[in-house]
Design a protein around this motif. Sequence first.
Motif, PDB file in Angstrom:
ATOM      1  N   GLY A 137       0.927  -1.028   0.040  1.00  0.00           N
ATOM      2  CA  GLY A 137       0.134  -0.011   0.010  1.00  0.00           C
ATOM      3  C   GLY A 137       0.793   1.113   0.147  1.00  0.00           C
ATOM      4  N   LYS A 138       2.134   1.245   0.281  1.00  0.00           N
ATOM      5  CA  LYS A 138       2.961   2.154  -0.031  1.00  0.00           C
ATOM      6  C   LYS A 138       4.048   1.746  -1.397  1.00  0.00           C
ATOM      7  CE  LYS A 138       2.330   4.329   3.817  1.00  0.00           C
ATOM      8  NZ  LYS A 138       1.841   5.995   3.821  1.00  0.00           N
ATOM      9  N   HIS A 167       6.124   3.199   5.842  1.00  0.00           N
ATOM     10  CA  HIS A 167       5.262   2.831   6.668  1.00  0.00           C
ATOM     11  C   HIS A 167       6.021   2.974   8.134  1.00  0.00           C
ATOM     12  CE1 HIS A 167       2.165   0.695   4.568  1.00  0.00           C
ATOM     13  NE2 HIS A 167       3.267   0.002   3.846  1.00  0.00           N
ATOM     14  N   TYR A 168       7.392   2.987   7.984  1.00  0.00           N
ATOM     15  CA  TYR A 168       8.307   3.262   9.255  1.00  0.00           C
ATOM     16  C   TYR A 168       8.600   4.691   9.418  1.00  0.00           C
ATOM     17  CZ  TYR A 168       8.267  -2.038   9.285  1.00  0.00           C
ATOM     18  OH  TYR A 168       8.095  -3.202   9.581  1.00  0.00           O
ATOM     19  N   GLU A 208      -5.964   2.470  -3.154  1.00  0.00           N
ATOM     20  CA  GLU A 208      -6.733   1.313  -3.368  1.00  0.00           C
ATOM     21  C   GLU A 208      -5.959  -0.056  -2.717  1.00  0.00           C
ATOM     22  OE1 GLU A 208      -7.822   0.239  -7.396  1.00  0.00           O
ATOM     23  OE2 GLU A 208      -8.452   2.400  -7.637  1.00  0.00           O
ATOM     24  N   VAL A 209      -4.711  -0.131  -3.021  1.00  0.00           N
ATOM     25  CA  VAL A 209      -4.195  -1.487  -2.375  1.00  0.00           C
ATOM     26  C   VAL A 209      -4.314  -1.506  -0.714  1.00  0.00           C
ATOM     27  CG1 VAL A 209      -1.937  -2.492  -1.971  1.00  0.00           C
ATOM     28  CG2 VAL A 209      -2.495  -1.586  -4.319  1.00  0.00           C
ATOM     29  N   THR A 210      -4.090  -0.063  -0.195  1.00  0.00           N
ATOM     30  CA  THR A 210      -4.372  -0.160   1.325  1.00  0.00           C
ATOM     31  C   THR A 210      -5.814  -0.429   1.709  1.00  0.00           C
ATOM     32  OG1 THR A 210      -2.808   1.777   1.375  1.00  0.00           O
ATOM     33  CG2 THR A 210      -4.363   1.339   3.169  1.00  0.00           C
ATOM     34  N   ARG A 219      -1.122 -11.970   9.614  1.00  0.00           N
ATOM     35  CA  ARG A 219      -0.046 -10.967   9.694  1.00  0.00           C
ATOM     36  C   ARG A 219       0.253 -10.240   8.494  1.00  0.00           C
ATOM     37  NH1 ARG A 219       4.320 -14.729  12.939  1.00  0.00           N
ATOM     38  NH2 ARG A 219       4.401 -15.604  10.759  1.00  0.00           N
ATOM     39  N   GLY A 220       0.873  -9.122   8.355  1.00  0.00           N
ATOM     40  CA  GLY A 220       1.314  -8.466   7.070  1.00  0.00           C
ATOM     41  C   GLY A 220       0.413  -7.055   6.950  1.00  0.00           C
ATOM     42  N   LEU A 221       1.004  -6.598   5.789  1.00  0.00           N
ATOM     43  CA  LEU A 221       0.491  -5.072   5.455  1.00  0.00           C
ATOM     44  C   LEU A 221       0.132  -5.112   3.893  1.00  0.00           C
ATOM     45  CD1 LEU A 221       3.259  -3.022   6.878  1.00  0.00           C
ATOM     46  CD2 LEU A 221       1.008  -2.765   7.442  1.00  0.00           C
TER      47      LEU A 221
END
Length: 396
Positions: free
Chosen positions: A226-227, A233-234, A300-302, A327-329
């Motif tokens: 999503g990025k 993200h971090y 959209e992915v997010t 788990r995951g993103l």
Amino acid sequence: MSIPPLMPVYPRCDVRPVEGDKCHLIDEDGTRYLDFASGIAVNLLGHSHPGLIGAIQQQAARLMHVSNLYGSPQGEALAQRLVDKTFADTVFFTNSGAEAVECAIKTARAYHQHEDGNPQRTELITFTSAFHGRTMATISASNQDKMHKGFLPLLPGFRYAEFDDLESAKAQMSDRTAGFLVEPIQGEGGIRPASQQFIEGLRALCDEHDLMLVFDEVQCGVARTGKLYAYEHYGVKPDVMASAKGIGGGFPLGACLATEKAARGMGFGAHGSTYGGNPLAMAAGTAVMDAVANDEFLAEVTEKGERLRARLEQFIGNYPELFDRVRGLGLMLGLRMKVESRPFFVHLRDNHQLLTVAAGDQTLRVLPPLVAGDAEFDEFFEKLSAGAASYDPSAA
Ligand SMILES: *Cc1c(COP(=O)(O)O)cnc(C)c1O
């Protein structure tokens, strides 16, 4: 002769795809499979994306390959786009993930072996359950014995620390440390995101001791989470990063990205690749960037990732004896199982025509093409539910 003509290093299964149709693969005998493996996080636009196909067809007809001895308008343009969208100032294109990691390792070593550097700093600290590829340097960078067996001696210059454990990383440091090589989200290791505190801690150690923070985003990069890249993200930037898999959408392409400072050792003659960055690969990479490197696609992915995850969380509640957690993103998701994941993955594939990927730590990887939508998610849950209902772990 009993050795098959294809060197038998892969335990290949009986699914023999000959055609792709968006999120489905069609077998030699006409069987359709729902593809939530995406060639292991590669086919992010699915299997028949007109933009990607058109770009490759047009470029193939015009110019496929020239030597890197010549100027590369195509390479300069794609590198510029990656530079504009990331932490990096400069890019080296490769043909695979392992080659991108190789270039990252060389960049980190050359940083310290530069005339202003500390040439004794030759060791990269890497982490348990990591996967960085199958070349000699990249298997040496992983602590997994099963990848080393038969290929000794390993390349020196790697020390292994516990993943997501900052104290363990510190304990491996010495005046020979060149930096850290880490997947922000481990893929083969079982879709394990590193903690914020771990990634921030590595950055702080690198800043304090002038070390290289090298991210392997071969699996988690290129919009999968999503990025555009998972490091966002971090809020922590690496000095060097390897990218591949999704970056060519299915065309062999990788990239090593670096800051100007980190790349100070990578001058004329330092590295090379005959095919790396050829016009055909650049056309594929550009078509992928056209499709994914914009806020709408990433949002959209997010959003799809959140929907899929919520449905998975709800689903696993029906089978508490099989599943532990999700788990995951984004669309890089893993189902941690309470039983071995590999036999369940085989069961889904062979009995329910659902393709996923097994990973370490009893995890089933769910990696749909990023263009999958509700219709594909519905089909996925039909197959997954039927698969879970008909599954007997003791018979596997
Ligand atoms: C797949 C992978 C690699 C190796 O990529 P190849 O293209 O197979 O060489 C390296 N690092 C990570 C994190 C990967 O998932």
